[in-house]
Design an enzyme around this catalytic site. Sequence first.
Site, PDB file in Angstrom:
ATOM      1  CG  ASP A 132      -0.343  -0.291   2.526  1.00  0.00           C
ATOM      2  OD1 ASP A 132       0.902  -0.237   2.627  1.00  0.00           O
ATOM      3  OD2 ASP A 132      -1.081  -0.572   3.483  1.00  0.00           O
ATOM      4  CG  ASN A 181      -9.879   0.123  10.109  1.00  0.00           C
ATOM      5  OD1 ASN A 181      -8.899  -0.605   9.933  1.00  0.00           O
ATOM      6  ND2 ASN A 181     -10.224   1.080   9.274  1.00  0.00           N
ATOM      7  CG  HIS A 200      -6.758  -1.230   7.508  1.00  0.00           C
ATOM      8  ND1 HIS A 200      -6.607   0.138   7.608  1.00  0.00           N
ATOM      9  CD2 HIS A 200      -5.607  -1.748   8.014  1.00  0.00           C
ATOM     10  CE1 HIS A 200      -5.425   0.409   8.116  1.00  0.00           C
ATOM     11  NE2 HIS A 200      -4.801  -0.711   8.386  1.00  0.00           N
ATOM     12  CD  GLU A 228      -9.043   2.370   5.672  1.00  0.00           C
ATOM     13  OE1 GLU A 228      -8.945   1.428   6.486  1.00  0.00           O
ATOM     14  OE2 GLU A 228      -8.695   3.520   5.943  1.00  0.00           O
TER      15      GLU A 228
END
Length: 230
Positions: free
Chosen positions: A70, A129, A131, A136
């Site tokens: 990423d 979260n 991810h 996401e």
Amino acid sequence: MTGVSLQLQPNPEGLAQAASDFISEQVRTKPDLSILVATGHTPMPTYAELARRVEAGEVDFSRVTAVQLDEYLGIDDDDPRSLWGWMRRSFVQPLGITRTVRLKNPHQFEAAIRNLGGLDLAILGLGPNGHLGFNEPPSAMDAPTRTLELTPASLESNRAYWGELTVPAGAITAGMNLILAARQTLLLVSGVRKRGILHATLEGPETPEVPASFLRRTALTVIADGAAWT
Ligand code: PGA
């Protein structure tokens, strides 16, 4: 949890040793392994231990291909927040890796992975979260490599990396499609703040709201320290 191996370690040092054992074994079995490489805080002690093993001649990464997971959008190559730079400093250079695939253009990136014959191993951290990379929530299982806006939760958690610098709002991520197609996946999880999301990942419903929950469909090894699981 079919196909899932959960290895608990007493502390982050044990996690780094166990993860280094796992990755080294994969490289010995297939010296031209293609590896998707997470940055973030959790894998750094593992990468340092792998560098020590390379230096000691215990394992050879010279034929490995390292693939970027990423990146933020809108920053220069020499920006201190470049995840490409972080991956090069922490993994590519210390391990003597010469073959890399950089993530800049979704179409070219997916074509490059196809040319490699797919990913052999994905080394992943777990977002607070849920991810994976910057997939996401919500992210479907077939979400492709793409650009996106980061969620408030990821903007907040990524602030820990950059001190006074702001976290860029936009990002690009290797898709769920590529991560879930990796022949092996290795999820590294450390610390009490990951406990809730790790239980959701392994024991909750498989859902786009917790993208990491789809890893249970892969040949998944989770290495966690005690703080992250008990
Ligand atoms: P961390 O990041 O290893 O720094 O906790 C994980 C992630 O956000 O993917």
